[in-house]
Design a protein around this motif. Structure first.
Motif, PDB file in Angstrom:
ATOM      1  N   THR A  40       0.968  -2.024   7.219  1.00  0.00           N
ATOM      2  CA  THR A  40       0.019  -1.176   6.491  1.00  0.00           C
ATOM      3  C   THR A  40      -0.146   0.110   7.279  1.00  0.00           C
ATOM      4  O   THR A  40      -0.511   0.060   8.464  1.00  0.00           O
ATOM      5  N   ASP A  41       0.153   1.261   6.638  1.00  0.00           N
ATOM      6  CA  ASP A  41       0.071   2.523   7.373  1.00  0.00           C
ATOM      7  C   ASP A  41      -1.352   3.067   7.369  1.00  0.00           C
ATOM      8  O   ASP A  41      -2.283   2.457   6.822  1.00  0.00           O
ATOM      9  N   LEU A  61       1.591  -5.534  11.165  1.00  0.00           N
ATOM     10  CA  LEU A  61       1.075  -4.344  11.839  1.00  0.00           C
ATOM     11  C   LEU A  61       0.169  -3.597  10.877  1.00  0.00           C
ATOM     12  O   LEU A  61       0.617  -3.155   9.816  1.00  0.00           O
ATOM     13  N   ASP A  62      -1.105  -3.455  11.260  1.00  0.00           N
ATOM     14  CA  ASP A  62      -2.077  -2.748  10.428  1.00  0.00           C
ATOM     15  C   ASP A  62      -2.591  -1.544  11.208  1.00  0.00           C
ATOM     16  O   ASP A  62      -3.370  -1.684  12.158  1.00  0.00           O
ATOM     17  N   GLU A  63      -2.116  -0.343  10.832  1.00  0.00           N
ATOM     18  CA  GLU A  63      -2.494   0.868  11.555  1.00  0.00           C
ATOM     19  C   GLU A  63      -3.946   1.258  11.278  1.00  0.00           C
ATOM     20  O   GLU A  63      -4.552   1.963  12.089  1.00  0.00           O
ATOM     21  N   GLY A  67      -3.220   3.332   4.120  1.00  0.00           N
ATOM     22  CA  GLY A  67      -3.487   2.113   3.367  1.00  0.00           C
ATOM     23  C   GLY A  67      -2.327   1.630   2.523  1.00  0.00           C
ATOM     24  O   GLY A  67      -2.466   0.674   1.745  1.00  0.00           O
ATOM     25  N   ASN A  68      -1.150   2.252   2.655  1.00  0.00           N
ATOM     26  CA  ASN A  68       0.035   1.796   1.919  1.00  0.00           C
ATOM     27  C   ASN A  68       0.590   0.537   2.561  1.00  0.00           C
ATOM     28  O   ASN A  68       0.666   0.431   3.792  1.00  0.00           O
ATOM     29  N   ASN A  69       1.020  -0.415   1.710  1.00  0.00           N
ATOM     30  CA  ASN A  69       1.587  -1.675   2.193  1.00  0.00           C
ATOM     31  C   ASN A  69       3.079  -1.725   1.895  1.00  0.00           C
ATOM     32  O   ASN A  69       3.500  -1.477   0.756  1.00  0.00           O
ATOM     33  N   ASN A  70       3.867  -2.057   2.913  1.00  0.00           N
ATOM     34  CA  ASN A  70       5.316  -2.130   2.673  1.00  0.00           C
ATOM     35  C   ASN A  70       5.726  -3.372   1.903  1.00  0.00           C
ATOM     36  O   ASN A  70       6.863  -3.479   1.446  1.00  0.00           O
ATOM     37  N   TYR A  71       4.806  -4.325   1.758  1.00  0.00           N
ATOM     38  CA  TYR A  71       5.137  -5.553   1.021  1.00  0.00           C
ATOM     39  C   TYR A  71       4.781  -5.454  -0.468  1.00  0.00           C
ATOM     40  O   TYR A  71       4.967  -6.409  -1.208  1.00  0.00           O
TER      41      TYR A  71
END
Length: 878
Positions: A122-123, A167-169, A126-130
């Motif tokens: 999660t960048d 990984l949650d930025e 708030g975007n999730n790569n999944y």
């Protein structure tokens, strides 16, 4: 009968061959099926090397496997790998392979995943790569969602040798699940069913750069009741292990639109203090089954509420132990009087309201007692800490009571009584008014050994007094090797350095009676193999980037390599991996050395920029021991006397933090006040002495000289400077390399009298003041190495030229003298005639006769004198 068996055998063989060969016929169809499903459902780039179909492996079910699957994200995580899977396989009823998509979804009975590496991210936005599944125009129902895809009637599944990274930025949270092995058996198609699972993995968890779990081992065997219609999963029979601590769970987890509804309770089934030791990672606990324990230990907790993007469940976790003790059988000491009373709690469901209350954490080793308590609030935002520590700890007892492996020896007595209260925002931003710390800390008789030092460090005493914003180092005495240190001063932002990423700020006074720099250097590797490996991986020493301090240093003696400095005094400032020397002075080589400049280790190659001043240095001592001076003026080491110089230089430093000569550049002004020159030990001076036998270099009349040097890239350029020997002036200029190769020119203004007997005879015959003072320039070109010089001169040519010049002068002088004699003769004749006329009246005959004789005698005298003189001069020339 035999014929029937043959027919049956033929049928079986035929069927087997059909099952064996058939997959090749359906290979293309299976690949198309997988590709179509991926393209219809995933918004990502998916690649795989092959799809295999087997009708024998799980007969009577079909077995489909996909090899080397790679899923790569699109924007905003473009070209980042989401997942890699070595193999993923499915089993399904054989008729499902021949089902048309219009006939409904394809039924899957089992899934097995091997060596999957998945990264969930999660960048900051708030975007999730999944989020890679394609959205349908309308939200489908559960029934519609499987219409053209797959229906899962799972009987068993497994995930083996896999890893998951999260990984949650936004929350600065990192979770690493490694060596994951998970399997389950059950039927998912029924509305209510059971799933029997086994899970084993290692977990690491950190938040905001603080490690909470480090490769902790987890194991869970759980029987779950599945209410698929309501998405509710209830723990029925289960047993978990965290490291070696057993836990039992009760309750349920239910999936809802707004999040997950959790209602769980857990506790350790026993109450032995051995359960507490089981919480410690196995690497450090060791041989837990052999440990003798007394007292109780209990951990229990309840988690209840909604886990969503806005809220977390409330929870109440209690950890208690009273009057406990443990002792390892192979160690001489035990840890006693252990009391633990800790609560981890959240009563509102708001993340910031989570707090840890360590009411009591006490223990004793022998007679040394240690007491502490702490409260930590606002764990996820601006963490607030209140803590108290009071006790005595003999550091050498740590390894005697607990099987901890220390690489280096550690001993000493630590005494402390500290109260502190602060919040992390104050710590990170140096808001000292919100940091309240008081108390004192004393360390005595500490012995610490490390491969980084030649000798153990022995701290006789170190006393720290804590004030609200400053830590005063009131007394520090230490020794290592032949070195001793005494220090006092103050530290700012000590808590920011301990708990945050801030620099350690301070001002110190450092005193030493004897400081040997090598005592603080890394010890040498003894064998050649280790040396090679060390050199291959060696890197220059770095000035710590966390230091921001000023040190006022005084030392009676400082030994660096082969140099011994006396009465060192100066200021050293360290900041941003740069050391700045200010007003540093010391006595060395019977004179005074002054230093100012910087040393920087910011880059891969350390650099320096220094100004050095030397006053009244003993020339022979300094040029013998200082490699830099030898490189700048190699011939000077054969001089006796004093040196005054100022040098500005910069360049690179090697791994030992010494200047790399070929990299330095700068300039220097040198003044040599010499008393004696020793040519016998200098091949260059000895050869010059032999070349110019009219000069005694040991007896130069003016031995003091001043010169300017400029050096760069290993080359030293010497501006012209002058020497004198009696009435011979000498001008020298040129250059040499740090490799000792020379290219110099010496121009000697040599009076003619030093140039041999022939020249001196010519000068004597001329007997003229101007000729007596005549001199000629003689040039000597000096090349080769200092130890093996090559000298060429134009002396012979200059002497020949001077000889011709003197002969021409003599000829011109003779001609001038001959013309003068004739003039004298004519003048004598005129005077004789005049005298004869005056005496003619007295006695003409006698007078005539006498005058005639007088004239004849005058002519004879004049001519005789002229001829005789010419003859003598001619003989003289011969």
């Amino acid at each position: 009968m035999k014929k029937a068996l043959k027919i049956l055998g033929g049928i079986i063989i035929t069927l087997f061959l059909i099952l064996l060969i058939a997959p090749f016929a359906f290979q293309s169809q299976i690949k198309d099926l997988v590709k179509n499903y991926i393209n219809d459902n995933l918004n990502a780039k998916v690649e795989f090397t092959d799809v295999d179909l087997s009708l024998i492996q799980n007969f009577p079910k079909a077995h489909v496997s996909v090899d080397n699957l790679v899923i790569t994200n699109n924007a905003p995580f473009k070209d980042e790998t989401f997942a890699t899977v070595k193999s993923i396989s499915f089993s399904m009823p054989l008729p499902e392979l021949f089902k048309n998509t219009s006939e409904g979804p394809m039924v899957i009975n089992s899934i097995h995943v091997n060596e999957a590496m998945v990264t969930l991210k999660t960048d900051k936005l708030g975007n999730n790569n999944y989020d890679i599944t394609k959205e349908s125009p309308e939200t489908p129902t559960t029934e519609d969602s499987t219409e053209n895809g797959f229906a899962f009637e799972i009987e068993d599944y497994s995930i083996s040798n896999s890893a998951i990274t999260y990984l949650d930025e936004t929350s600065k949270m990192e979770v690493y699940i490694t060596e994951l092995n998970h399997s389950g058996k059950g039927v998912f198609s029924a509305e209510t069913s059971e799933l029997d699972t086994e899970t084993e993995t290692n977990v690491s968890f950190s938040m905001d750069s603080t490690n909470h779990l480090t490769n902790n081992h987890f194991k869970l065997d759980a029987l779950l009741a599945l209410d698929l219609e309501n998405s509710k999963y209830t723990f029925k029979e289960n047993k978990a292990l965290i490291n070696q601590l057993p836990l039992e769970f009760d309750g349920y987890v239910q999936l809802m639109d707004e999040g997950q509804d959790i209602d769980l309770t857990f506790q350790n089934p026993g109450s032995s203090f051995k359960d507490f030791l089981a919480l410690i990672p196995e690497t450090y606990s060791k041989d837990l089954d052999k440990v003798e324990t007394n007292g109780d230990f209990k951990i229990s907790g309840a988690v209840k509420g909604l886990l969503s993007e806005e809220t977390i469940p409330t929870f109440d976790i209690a950890i208690t132990s009273n009057n406990a003790a443990f002792k390892y059988p192979d160690l001489p000491k035990g840890i006693n009087d252990i009391t633990i009373n800790t609560i981890i709690k959240n009563e509102t469901g708001e993340k910031d309201d989570t707090y840890v209350d360590i009411k009591t954490l006490n223990f004793a080793i022998d007679q040394d007692k240690f007491k502490s308590s702490a409260t930590i609030r606002n764990l996820t935002s601006n963490m607030q800490v209140q803590a108290f520590v009071d006790g005595v700890l003999n550091l050498s007892n740590l390894t005697k009571a607990y099987p901890i492996s220390l690489e280096n020896e550690l001993s000493g007595i630590l005494k402390g009584n500290i109260n502190t209260s602060f919040d992390m925002d104050a710590v990170e931003n140096n808001r000292y008014e919100r940091i309240k710390t008081s108390g004192n800390l004393t360390l005595t008789d500490l012995i610490y050994s490390s491969e980084g030092f030649q000798n153990p460090i022995q701290i006789e005493t170190a006393s720290l007094d804590f004030n609200p914003s400053i830590v005063n180092v009131t007394n520090f005495k230490a020794r290592t090797g032949q070195s001793d240190l005494q220090m006092n001063g103050s530290l700012k932002n000590f808590m920011g350095f301990i708990f945050g990423k801030n620099k350690l700020q301070g001002n110190f006074n450092l005193n030493s009676n004897n400081l040997v720099v090598n005592d603080f250097m890394t010890s040498e590797v003894e064998n050649s193999e280790d040396t090679s490996a060390n050199n291959a991986e060696s890197s220059p020493t770095k000035i710590p980037d966390f230091l921001d301090c000023t040190i006022q240093a005084k030392a009676n003696t400082v030994v660096y390599d082969n140099l011994e400095l006396k009465n060192l005094n100066g200021t050293l400032s360290i900041k941003d991996q740069e050391a700045n020397l200010q007003n540093m002075t010391a006595n060395i080589f019977d004179g005074t050395l002054a230093l100012m400049g910087t040393v920087s280790t910011k880059n891969d190659t350390p650099t320096f920029n220094m100004n050095l001043g030397a006053e009244d240095f003993d020339i022979s001592k300094s040029f013998k021991d200082l490699e830099l001076l030898q490189a700048l003026a190699p011939i000077a080491k054969f001089l006796e006397g004093q040196l005054n110089t100022t040098i500005s230089l910069n360049g690179n430093l090697d791994e030992q933090m010494t200047p790399s000569l070929n990299s330095i550049s700068g300039s220097a002004f040198a003044e040599l006040l010499t008393r004696e020159i020793n040519t016998s030990n200098s091949p260059l001076l000895n050869q010059l002495d032999n070349t110019f036998n009219f000069i005694d270099f040991d007896a130069l009349s003016d031995k003091d000289l001043k010169t300017d040097l400029v050096f760069d890239n290993g080359q030293v350029n010497v501006k012209p400077f002058k020497l004198a020997y009696k009435d011979i002036d000498i001008e020298i200029s040129g250059s040499h390399g740090f490799d000792q190769n020379m290219n110099y020119k010496a121009v000697l203004d040599v009076p003619a009298k030093y140039l041999g007997s022939e020249v001196n005879r010519l000068i004597g015959k001329i007997n003229d003041n101007e000729v007596n003072n005549i001199s000629i320039p003689v040039t000597a070109n000096i090349t080769g190495a200092i130890s093996n010089p090559a000298i060429s001169t134009d002396l012979n040519a200059s002497v020949s030229k001077l000889t011709q010049q003197l002969i021409e002068i003599q000829k011109e002088k003779l001609l001038n003298e001959g013309a003068g004699a004739i003039k004298d003769l004519l003048s004598g004749i005129g005077q004789a005639q005049e005298s004869a006329h005056q005496e003619s009246a007295t006695d003409s005959t006698e007078t005539t006769t006498n005058n005639s004789n007088t004239v004849q005698q005058g002519i004879k005298n004049v001519l005789g004198g002229l001829l005789n003189k010419q003859k003598k001069e001619s003989d003289s020339i011969k």
